[in-house]
Design an enzyme around this catalytic site. Structure first.
Site, short mmCIF file in Angstrom:
data_model
loop_
_atom_site.label_atom_id
_atom_site.label_comp_id
_atom_site.label_asym_id
_atom_site.label_seq_id
_atom_site.Cartn_x
_atom_site.Cartn_y
_atom_site.Cartn_z
N GLY A 95 0.80 -1.23 0.00
CA GLY A 95 0.00 0.00 0.00
C GLY A 95 0.83 1.28 0.00
N HIS A 102 9.13 5.73 4.75
CA HIS A 102 8.58 6.44 5.90
C HIS A 102 7.89 5.47 6.84
CE1 HIS A 102 5.57 6.36 2.67
NE2 HIS A 102 4.64 6.29 3.62
N HIS A 104 4.80 5.20 9.59
CA HIS A 104 3.60 5.81 10.17
C HIS A 104 3.60 5.53 11.67
CE1 HIS A 104 1.22 6.06 6.25
NE2 HIS A 104 2.19 5.22 5.92
P1 AMP Z 1 1.95 5.43 2.21
O1 AMP Z 1 0.62 5.05 1.65
O2 AMP Z 1 2.47 4.49 3.24
O3 AMP Z 1 2.97 5.69 1.11
O4 AMP Z 1 1.71 6.78 3.00
C1 AMP Z 1 1.78 8.05 2.43
C2 AMP Z 1 1.11 8.99 3.42
O5 AMP Z 1 1.50 10.31 3.11
C3 AMP Z 1 -0.42 8.96 3.38
O6 AMP Z 1 -0.90 8.59 4.67
C4 AMP Z 1 -0.80 10.39 3.02
O7 AMP Z 1 -1.94 10.84 3.68
C5 AMP Z 1 0.44 11.16 3.43
N1 AMP Z 1 0.69 12.41 2.74
C6 AMP Z 1 0.75 12.60 1.41
N2 AMP Z 1 1.07 13.88 1.13
C7 AMP Z 1 1.25 14.51 2.33
C8 AMP Z 1 1.59 15.84 2.71
N3 AMP Z 1 1.85 16.79 1.80
N4 AMP Z 1 1.67 16.12 4.03
C9 AMP Z 1 1.41 15.16 4.95
N5 AMP Z 1 1.10 13.89 4.65
C10 AMP Z 1 1.01 13.57 3.36
#
Ligand code: AMP
Ligand code: ZN
Length: 116
Positions: A95, A102, A104
């Site tokens: 996902g 990163h 979470h």
């Molecule tokens: P993933 O799906 O593990 O790659 O997580 C990417 C995360 O980045 C998602 O939870 C998004 O909501 C978050 N996200 C994307 N763009 C931004 C942004 N500009 N600032 C903060 N969070 C973001």
């Protein structure tokens, strides 16, 4: 410190794109997720561009993944004194939507298992 000019999280590291930061040091930047999945949902990103966890775990003695987890646990304790969850979404089946490694950190509610 190598950044990718086309990468969203590199732009947050370089402050080209603003974020609601909760931690910044030489190794990581952490900020609130813009689409939170828990009362507190922060992302911890390395300050150098790497797409995948495996980029940080190739050689013995590479402590970059440990630094990422150390920051995640510090934030988990800060925002989730009763517990928290750390998630790394890796690749398509995992996902992952932003291809800059990163973690979470989710806190502030009881988490479900199994995850969706
Ligand atoms: P993933 O799906 O593990 O790659 O997580 C990417 C995360 O980045 C998602 O939870 C998004 O909501 C978050 N996200 C994307 N763009 C931004 C942004 N500009 N600032 C903060 N969070 C973001
Ligand atoms: Zn990047």
């Amino acid at each position: 410190m190598a950044l990718d000019p086309n990468c969203l999280f590199c732009k947050i590291v370089s402050r080209e794109i603003p974020a609601d930061e909760v931690l910044r040091d030489d190794h990581v930047v952490a900020f609130h997720d813009r689409n939170p999945q828990a009362p507190t949902h922060v992302l911890v990103v390395p300050t150098e561009h790497a797409a995948h966890l495996s980029d940080f775990t190739r050689s013995a003695g590479d402590d970059r993944a440990a630094r990422l987890l150390a920051a995640a646990s510090e934030l988990g304790r800060r925002f989730g004194p009763d517990g928290y969850r750390v998630v790394i979404n890796e690749g398509n089946d995992g996902g992952q939507t932003v291809h800059h490694l990163h973690a979470h950190v989710l806190a502030g509610r009881r988490m479900n298992w199994p995850p969706g």
